[in-house]
Design a protein around this motif. Structure first.
Motif, PDB file in Angstrom:
ATOM      1  N   SER A   1      -4.870   2.830   0.112  1.00  0.00           N
ATOM      2  CA  SER A   1      -5.791   1.697  -0.026  1.00  0.00           C
ATOM      3  C   SER A   1      -5.578   0.759   1.150  1.00  0.00           C
ATOM      4  CB  SER A   1      -5.559   0.960  -1.351  1.00  0.00           C
ATOM      5  OG  SER A   1      -4.227   0.462  -1.406  1.00  0.00           O
ATOM      6  N   ASN A   2      -6.564  -0.068   1.406  1.00  0.00           N
ATOM      7  CA  ASN A   2      -6.445  -1.076   2.465  1.00  0.00           C
ATOM      8  C   ASN A   2      -5.883  -2.350   1.833  1.00  0.00           C
ATOM      9  OD1 ASN A   2      -6.842  -3.103   4.428  1.00  0.00           O
ATOM     10  ND2 ASN A   2      -8.612  -2.025   5.268  1.00  0.00           N
TER      11      ASN A   2
ATOM     12  N   MET B   1      -8.874   5.353   7.890  1.00  0.00           N
ATOM     13  CA  MET B   1      -9.102   4.098   7.171  1.00  0.00           C
ATOM     14  C   MET B   1     -10.334   3.361   7.682  1.00  0.00           C
ATOM     15  SD  MET B   1      -5.173   2.905   6.414  1.00  0.00           S
ATOM     16  CE  MET B   1      -5.706   1.641   5.260  1.00  0.00           C
TER      17      MET B   1
ATOM     18  N   ASP C   1     -10.432   0.001   9.929  1.00  0.00           N
ATOM     19  CA  ASP C   1      -9.626  -1.173   9.549  1.00  0.00           C
ATOM     20  C   ASP C   1      -8.314  -0.643   8.996  1.00  0.00           C
ATOM     21  OD1 ASP C   1      -8.618  -3.641   8.924  1.00  0.00           O
ATOM     22  OD2 ASP C   1      -9.897  -3.944   7.160  1.00  0.00           O
ATOM     23  N   HIS C   2      -7.298  -0.590   9.863  1.00  0.00           N
ATOM     24  CA  HIS C   2      -6.092   0.168   9.572  1.00  0.00           C
ATOM     25  C   HIS C   2      -4.842  -0.701   9.748  1.00  0.00           C
ATOM     26  CE1 HIS C   2      -4.231   4.444   9.836  1.00  0.00           C
ATOM     27  NE2 HIS C   2      -3.301   3.588   9.431  1.00  0.00           N
ATOM     28  N   PRO C   3      -4.537  -1.564   8.784  1.00  0.00           N
ATOM     29  CA  PRO C   3      -3.301  -2.348   8.875  1.00  0.00           C
ATOM     30  C   PRO C   3      -2.081  -1.435   8.986  1.00  0.00           C
ATOM     31  CG  PRO C   3      -4.740  -3.247   7.178  1.00  0.00           C
ATOM     32  CD  PRO C   3      -5.334  -1.930   7.593  1.00  0.00           C
TER      33      PRO C   3
ATOM     34  N   SER D   1      -2.595  -4.049  13.348  1.00  0.00           N
ATOM     35  CA  SER D   1      -3.405  -2.935  12.855  1.00  0.00           C
ATOM     36  C   SER D   1      -3.579  -1.903  13.952  1.00  0.00           C
ATOM     37  CB  SER D   1      -4.767  -3.437  12.355  1.00  0.00           C
ATOM     38  OG  SER D   1      -5.451  -4.119  13.393  1.00  0.00           O
TER      39      SER D   1
ATOM     40  N   ARG E   1      -5.554  -5.356   3.036  1.00  0.00           N
ATOM     41  CA  ARG E   1      -5.901  -6.600   3.721  1.00  0.00           C
ATOM     42  C   ARG E   1      -6.269  -7.741   2.772  1.00  0.00           C
ATOM     43  NH1 ARG E   1      -7.118  -7.956   8.938  1.00  0.00           N
ATOM     44  NH2 ARG E   1      -7.163  -5.763   9.607  1.00  0.00           N
TER      45      ARG E   1
ATOM     46  N   ASN F   1      -1.508   6.926   7.264  1.00  0.00           N
ATOM     47  CA  ASN F   1      -2.690   6.473   6.554  1.00  0.00           C
ATOM     48  C   ASN F   1      -2.248   6.055   5.153  1.00  0.00           C
ATOM     49  OD1 ASN F   1      -4.684   7.186   8.609  1.00  0.00           O
ATOM     50  ND2 ASN F   1      -4.184   9.323   8.112  1.00  0.00           N
ATOM     51  N   TYR F   2      -2.930   5.084   4.588  1.00  0.00           N
ATOM     52  CA  TYR F   2      -2.546   4.546   3.282  1.00  0.00           C
ATOM     53  C   TYR F   2      -3.638   4.806   2.251  1.00  0.00           C
ATOM     54  CZ  TYR F   2       1.000   2.407   6.169  1.00  0.00           C
ATOM     55  OH  TYR F   2       2.039   2.229   7.054  1.00  0.00           O
TER      56      TYR F   2
ATOM     57  N   ALA G   1       0.861  -1.187   0.000  1.00  0.00           N
ATOM     58  CA  ALA G   1       0.000   0.000   0.000  1.00  0.00           C
ATOM     59  C   ALA G   1       0.894   1.233   0.000  1.00  0.00           C
ATOM     60  CB  ALA G   1      -0.929   0.019   1.210  1.00  0.00           C
TER      61      ALA G   1
END
Length: 456
Positions: free
Chosen positions: A181-182, A203, A206-208, A192, A184, A178-179, A140
């Motif tokens: 895209s996710n 995110m 849901d924040h890997p 996460s 996962r 922050n990215y 990401a």
């Protein structure tokens, strides 16, 4: 389970009736050719982190302690085929912007295709936005970040060497990315961020923040931590980086396939739904680990049975210990019922091939060569996936398929049964974590063939 007179009668006798049909297992990643040397690359073409010298120093110290050499460079001409072949993994340490030419990119792609390892740290996600291969490799791209602040990190995988030494929560201060895209759905998330524990997460809960994947023939590990110079003196963060390096270089094994849709059967906090059958017990420690003692007994999930499913669990032996995972047995507080009416996936380092780690005990040996390459030694965590579909039972060890067995015994059936973990005896201590399950579509039962009609 090691053989006793009763075990031999119940298990091995049936095995003789079934026979052992060997089926090829799935391919396993080749071990790293240069597992004792790592290249750290820290070239920047945009923002430059003050922590880069501290990161290089920490990685070199970790290499010394773990037995591999660390070379550091900001010279992109190092990305040529002859030089890259010298390294088990390449670390992108807070690189930023466009740091490689097209030719250098092609060399690095070839390196990954031939089994090389990649480790991305922090701003490695702020690098090479127009290079599609790199975007997939890192997982990401960086989007932005709030102010530096404390946050809670939830450790999702506690078997991977990058996270096995951490607790269920990891609380620390960093610059939390922050990215765009996710990732996962395409990577295996190791940890996460709890977005409710700080301000500025974007995110949607849901924040890997750390993950791994097998990518294009190589191995990729990324972690978003490491902005501050002081971070590289933190023992937990150093252990996190060392574990990621050990996996990326092939010195340690782990299941880095994407994992979605699993529900916990044992989450480390409660044994609700589980019941002890027979002697002995399992002790629950503060870090959420179940460890066997005494026996011969079994802790089994009594709340319900399962048909088609993928069962995953993490396990660790201390030495020449014995345990196993039972599946497909009817409800009973007699552990020998599981022996005679179910199947055991063995955990044991030094028994006969059909009774060692990965074997369907007494019925079918694992592919021993693949098993040995995938297996971490005593004292380190391993992950089983046991997949049951109809009467077919397959076993993955750290992401590598090592066994494929089909039940043909009319006295047994895998289509509906319970799940249990064994406590084998006073001298055997095996630990388990994160027992989880995902139910799968139930395969139809094949109708028996109808004899063709004959005329008279």
């Amino acid at each position: 389970m090691r053989p006793t007179g009763r075990t031999v009668t119940a298990v091995v006798g049936t095995a003789l009736l079934l026979g052992c049909v060997s089926t090829p297992a799935a391919s396993t990643p080749a071990p790293s050719r240069h597992a004792d040397r790592v290249l750290v690359f820290s070239k920047t073409a945009a923002f430059r982190h003050d922590s880069i010298p501290d990161g290089i120093k920490a990685l070199k110290e970790l290499g010394t302690s773990a037995g591999f050499r660390v070379d550091a460079t900001e010279d992109a001409t190092a990305f040529n085929p002859a030089n890259l072949r010298r390294y088990a993994a390449v670390v992108f340490l807070s690189t930023t912007g466009d740091v490689l030419t097209d030719r250098q990119q092609r060399s690095f792609e070839s390196y990954i295709h031939h089994g090389g390892g990649y480790v991305g740290i922090h701003a490695a996600a702020d690098t090479e936005y127009d290079w599609q291969f790199y975007g997939g490799l890192v997982g990401a791209y960086f989007q932005g970040h709030p102010a530096i602040q404390p946050a809670r990190t939830v450790v999702e995988d506690r078997a991977h060497p990058a996270t096995s030494a951490l607790g269920a929560d990891w609380n620390r201060t960093d610059e939390w990315y922050n990215y765009r895209s996710n990732p996962r759905s395409s990577v295996h998330v190791l940890a996460s961020l709890d977005e409710s524990s700080y301000t500025g997460g974007t995110m949607n809960g849901d924040h890997p923040i750390a993950w791994c994947q097998n990518y294009a023939g190589g191995r990729s590990f990324y972690t978003g931590v490491g902005h501050l110079p002081s971070a590289y003196a933190e023992p937990a963060l150093r252990q996190h980086l060392l574990g990621g390096l050990r996996w990326a270089t092939g010195k340690a094994q782990a299941d880095c396939r994407p994992e979605n849709g699993y529900q916990p059967l044992f989450d480390g906090t409660s044994q609700t739904g589980w019941r002890q059958a027979g002697p002995g017990t399992f002790t629950l420690s503060d870090d959420g680990t179940l460890t066997s003692s005494g026996g011969m007994g079994m802790l089994w999930y009594a709340d319900r049975s399962f048909g088609a499913y993928s069962l995953k669990l993490d396990w660790k032996a201390q030495g020449d210990d014995n345990s196993g995972v039972f599946v497909g047995f009817p409800p009973s507080d007699d552990p020998w019922s599981a022996v005679s009416q179910g199947y055991e996936i063995q955990i044991d380092a030094t028994d006969a091939p059909d009774r060692t780690t990965g074997a369907v005990y007494g019925f079918k040996s694992a592919d021993v060569k693949k098993r040995d390459r995938a297996l971490n030694p005593p004292g380190e965590w391993n992950t089983y996936e046991i997949r049951v579909e109809g009467e077919r039972l397959r076993v993955w060890l750290n992401g590598v398929r090592i066994n494929d067995f089909t039940n043909t015994d009319p006295a047994r059936s895998l289509r509906d049964g319970h799940i249990g973990i064994q406590n084998h005896g006073a001298d055997d201590q095996v630990s388990f974590r994160d027992i989880r399950i995902k139910e799968l579509p139930v395969p139809p039962v094949k109708a028996p063939a109808t004899p063709a009609a004959t005329g008279h």
